[in-house]
Enzyme design. Structure first.
Site, PDB file in Angstrom:
ATOM      1  N   ARG A   1      35.509  30.246  46.945  1.00 40.88           N
ATOM      2  CA  ARG A   1      34.940  31.057  48.022  1.00 40.88           C
ATOM      3  C   ARG A   1      33.904  30.246  48.811  1.00 40.88           C
ATOM      4  O   ARG A   1      33.346  29.289  48.304  1.00 40.88           O
ATOM      5  CB  ARG A   1      34.273  32.305  47.444  1.00 40.88           C
ATOM      6  CG  ARG A   1      35.212  33.323  46.843  1.00 40.88           C
ATOM      7  CD  ARG A   1      34.454  34.512  46.270  1.00 40.88           C
ATOM      8  NE  ARG A   1      33.478  34.100  45.262  1.00 40.88           N
ATOM      9  CZ  ARG A   1      32.176  33.971  45.477  1.00 40.88           C
ATOM     10  NH1 ARG A   1      31.662  34.229  46.665  1.00 40.88           N
ATOM     11  NH2 ARG A   1      31.368  33.599  44.514  1.00 40.88           N
TER      12      ARG A   1
ATOM     13  N   LYS B   1      37.675  39.264  46.295  1.00 38.93           N
ATOM     14  CA  LYS B   1      36.243  39.546  46.281  1.00 38.93           C
ATOM     15  C   LYS B   1      35.790  40.370  47.488  1.00 38.93           C
ATOM     16  O   LYS B   1      34.784  41.077  47.414  1.00 38.93           O
ATOM     17  CB  LYS B   1      35.445  38.237  46.189  1.00 38.93           C
ATOM     18  CG  LYS B   1      35.593  37.544  44.842  1.00 38.93           C
ATOM     19  CD  LYS B   1      35.254  38.467  43.666  1.00 38.93           C
ATOM     20  CE  LYS B   1      35.316  37.743  42.334  1.00 38.93           C
ATOM     21  NZ  LYS B   1      35.126  38.664  41.181  1.00 38.93           N
TER      22      LYS B   1
ATOM     23  N   HIS C   1      30.936  43.629  37.633  1.00 38.71           N
ATOM     24  CA  HIS C   1      31.634  42.342  37.513  1.00 38.71           C
ATOM     25  C   HIS C   1      31.677  42.015  36.025  1.00 38.71           C
ATOM     26  O   HIS C   1      30.805  41.341  35.493  1.00 38.71           O
ATOM     27  CB  HIS C   1      30.879  41.265  38.301  1.00 38.71           C
ATOM     28  CG  HIS C   1      31.577  39.939  38.310  1.00 38.71           C
ATOM     29  ND1 HIS C   1      30.895  38.747  38.349  1.00 38.71           N
ATOM     30  CD2 HIS C   1      32.896  39.616  38.280  1.00 38.71           C
ATOM     31  CE1 HIS C   1      31.747  37.747  38.351  1.00 38.71           C
ATOM     32  NE2 HIS C   1      32.974  38.256  38.304  1.00 38.71           N
TER      33      HIS C   1
ATOM     34  N   SER D   1      31.079  33.052  36.140  1.00 40.37           N
ATOM     35  CA  SER D   1      32.225  32.178  35.922  1.00 40.37           C
ATOM     36  C   SER D   1      31.896  31.113  34.872  1.00 40.37           C
ATOM     37  O   SER D   1      30.835  30.483  34.919  1.00 40.37           O
ATOM     38  CB  SER D   1      32.604  31.501  37.238  1.00 40.37           C
ATOM     39  OG  SER D   1      33.704  30.650  37.067  1.00 40.37           O
TER      40      SER D   1
ATOM     41  N   LYS E   1      34.184  35.550  30.001  1.00 42.36           N
ATOM     42  CA  LYS E   1      34.635  36.938  30.162  1.00 42.36           C
ATOM     43  C   LYS E   1      36.124  37.089  29.861  1.00 42.36           C
ATOM     44  O   LYS E   1      36.526  37.932  29.061  1.00 42.36           O
ATOM     45  CB  LYS E   1      34.393  37.428  31.596  1.00 42.36           C
ATOM     46  CG  LYS E   1      32.975  37.681  31.998  1.00 42.36           C
ATOM     47  CD  LYS E   1      32.865  38.522  33.252  1.00 42.36           C
ATOM     48  CE  LYS E   1      33.791  38.142  34.359  1.00 42.36           C
ATOM     49  NZ  LYS E   1      33.584  36.779  34.897  1.00 42.36           N
ATOM     50  N   THR E   2      36.924  36.278  30.543  1.00 44.99           N
ATOM     51  CA  THR E   2      38.373  36.402  30.394  1.00 44.99           C
ATOM     52  C   THR E   2      38.810  36.013  28.993  1.00 44.99           C
ATOM     53  O   THR E   2      39.614  36.695  28.355  1.00 44.99           O
ATOM     54  CB  THR E   2      39.088  35.537  31.447  1.00 44.99           C
ATOM     55  OG1 THR E   2      38.714  35.987  32.752  1.00 44.99           O
ATOM     56  CG2 THR E   2      40.589  35.634  31.306  1.00 44.99           C
TER      57      THR E   2
ATOM     58  N   ASP F   1      37.884  41.365  34.884  1.00 42.59           N
ATOM     59  CA  ASP F   1      36.906  40.940  35.885  1.00 42.59           C
ATOM     60  C   ASP F   1      36.164  42.052  36.618  1.00 42.59           C
ATOM     61  O   ASP F   1      34.975  41.916  36.866  1.00 42.59           O
ATOM     62  CB  ASP F   1      37.603  40.055  36.918  1.00 42.59           C
ATOM     63  CG  ASP F   1      36.624  39.249  37.755  1.00 42.59           C
ATOM     64  OD1 ASP F   1      35.726  38.608  37.173  1.00 42.59           O
ATOM     65  OD2 ASP F   1      36.761  39.241  38.982  1.00 42.59           O
TER      66      ASP F   1
ATOM     67  N   ARG G   1      42.956  28.043  38.972  1.00 42.44           N
ATOM     68  CA  ARG G   1      43.110  29.475  38.700  1.00 42.44           C
ATOM     69  C   ARG G   1      44.568  29.866  38.517  1.00 42.44           C
ATOM     70  O   ARG G   1      45.478  29.185  38.983  1.00 42.44           O
ATOM     71  CB  ARG G   1      42.552  30.283  39.884  1.00 42.44           C
ATOM     72  CG  ARG G   1      41.053  30.178  40.088  1.00 42.44           C
ATOM     73  CD  ARG G   1      40.321  31.191  39.262  1.00 42.44           C
ATOM     74  NE  ARG G   1      38.886  31.160  39.474  1.00 42.44           N
ATOM     75  CZ  ARG G   1      38.050  32.045  38.945  1.00 42.44           C
ATOM     76  NH1 ARG G   1      38.517  33.029  38.190  1.00 42.44           N
ATOM     77  NH2 ARG G   1      36.756  31.956  39.145  1.00 42.44           N
TER      78      ARG G   1
END
Length: 516
Positions: free
Chosen positions: A57, A196, A215, A233, A237-238, A252, A317
């Protein structure tokens, strides 16, 4: 794969009937992407694309239209940059003119599994791979389900703004108009901008209904207990939410209303750097036909992806539908969480692998949203650097962080979850001296929490941060639980701890000063 002609009334902003590909299935999108030279396929069957100069981003080029609806509630500043209504309308006309005459892609979808608060979307994209991303990430309506889109997203990487005329900073941009219910994205092929921007819309709308947008990742145990994982990031989390012993709600973006935690999305957008089958088997197996890999590299002379190769970006990604994870929950909705985790990758090596937080500490750490960048990840970073993203999602939150913090405080007050700080970063010293906490240890900590073992443990207080840390935990050496004990140079730990604590204090003071 014939194009469909859609009338102007169905596509707002287009003055003539338009030929487009409407609601194509993934297999057709992959064929078109290959035909249009947008990418190639990997040995696992995934479509592999490069997103060009933008592999992430561009926060400084994200705008919100300043109008009657947004002027009061939006937290204007370097994150939420105002954009003029007339300039937005002019850019909208130019983008639709640019796409007219092209066979572009149109998809109807939803964001949010709570039917009372979801938004319906019409996503218009220039590229087949962008449409595949939209198919993977957003909620796919049933074939018989009629969708009347409320919001329109237009994403055209080939359209570049003229900054001198359009009032943008650069040729690329992402602009949200809450009044017109339209998102314009141009000059960038990075698909995360679409995701996003929609998340930002939900972050504006849902607090007005008393729903906390988050988030975070979320999963549910076999006994029905839900857990949520906040983190920036690279904090896990994932990885940690994709637990084979638990059902995945999502990786997410979620909402927390009066009765449930629900996914905003119909898919996952996982980082693939250093991905391996042994550490992250569920994500590894999800990379197959229909998945979209971004900015990865192949082993020389082959179609096999080398996930350790970061020649294009560290931010490699993959997107895939939620049901590509074998134990994904259907529908992805769970009860209010019994456990909340704040994940941080502390590169200073001073935070403990696990600490149990009070409600006051929880709001403090949530508001700060701390993690750290390590040396070498960005040009000019030669030592660990603290990173703060309020509410673990500052870049996507149009409202002031205090709005989200108050909502979380209300939820904690009502549902009384256990709240934990989990350091997935370094111990035994800072990055370069200490070592990263093993993934198997972090998973053992989570398991001990889910079984209730860690609630029974004896605790001691860690000085400086005043955190309560367990003296023992099944599956992890007791010597690792107190970070001060892991440093070879015991005299160096406390100066490093005080240095980070001072950063926390300064950051919180700056945030408090912005509350009107």
């Amino acid at each position: 794969m014939k194009t469909t002609t859609i009338s102007p009334g169905v596509l707002p902003g287009f003055n003539e009937p338009q030929k487009c590909y409407f609601q194509l299935p993934p297999a057709d999108l992959v064929k078109l992407a290959l035909l249009k030279n947008e990418g190639t396929t990997s040995s696992s069957g995934a479509l592999v694309i490069n997103t060009g100069i933008f592999t992430g981003r561009s926060p400084k080029d994200r705008y919100i239209v300043h109008d009657e609806l947004s002027s009061g509630p939006v937290n204007w500043g370097e994150i939420n940059i105002p954009f003029e209504e007339n300039a937005f309308d002019r850019l909208h006309r130019k983008m639709t003119a640019y796409l007219s005459g092209k066979a572009f892609f149109v998809r109807n979808a939803f964001a949010g599994y709570n039917e009372d608060s979801r938004i319906s979307l019409r996503i218009i994209t220039e590229q087949a791979s962008q449409d595949l991303f939209a198919y993977n990430l957003f909620i796919r309506p049933e074939q018989s389900q009629h969708v009347e889109p409320e919001w329109t997203v237009i994403a055209a990487p080939g359209f570049r703004a003229d900054p001198a005329v359009e009032q943008t900073r650069q040729p690329n941009f992402s602009i949200i108009s809450f009044s017109r219910k339209t998102i314009l994205i141009g000059g960038t092929a990075y698909t995360g901008e679409i995701k996003k921007a929609v998340f930002s819309v939900l972050n504006f709308l849902l607090p007005q209904k008393g729903i906390l947008p988050m988030h975070c990742a979320a999963n549910r145990g076999k006994n029905g207990d839900a857990a949520i994982f906040f983190g920036l990031s690279g904090t896990g989390k994932t990885t940690l939410s994709a637990d084979p012993a638990r059902m995945l709600i999502g990786d997410d973006e979620h909402g927390w209303d009066d009765s449930s935690v629900f996914n905003f999305e119909g898919g996952c957008y996982a980082k693939t750097v250093n991905l391996c089958k042994e550490n992250e088997p569920q994500i590894y197996r999800a990379i197959r036909q229909g998945s979209l890999l971004e900015n990865t590299a192949f082993f020389p002379g082959s179609d096999k992806v080398n996930y350790r190769n970061t020649c294009k970006t560290e931010n490699t990604r993959v997107s895939y539908p939620l049901d590509y994870i074998e134990n994904a929950l259907t529908p992805p909705v769970g009860p209010p969480p019994e456990n909340i985790f704040f994940l941080t990758a502390d590169a200073f090596g001073v935070l403990p692998p696990v600490a149990r937080l009070t409600q006051q500490q929880a709001i403090y750490y949530f508001t700060l949203g701390y993690t750290a960048k390590v040396a070498g990840t960005e040009f000019g970073i030669n030592e660990p650097q603290a990173t703060f993203s309020a509410c673990f999602g500052k870049a996507f939150m149009p409202l002031h962080p205090s709005v989200y913090a108050r909502l979380l405080n209300d939820k904690i007050e009502k549902y009384k979850p256990s709240i934990w700080l989990i350091n997935t970063g370094w111990c035994g010293g800072a990055y370069g001296t200490g070592s990263r906490i093993k993934l198997e240890y972090t998973r053992a900590i989570l398991q001990a929490i889910f079984t209730g073992e860690l609630k029974k443990a004896r605790y001691e207080q860690l000085p400086v941060f005043n955190l309560m840390i367990p003296k023992s935990c099944p599956g992890i050496p007791a010597s690792l639980l107190n970070p001060a004990d892991t440093w070879a140079d015991k005299d160096a730990y406390y100066p490093a701890a005080f240095k980070l604590a001072e950063m926390f204090t300064r950051q919180m003071d700056e945030l408090l000063a912005t509350i009107a």
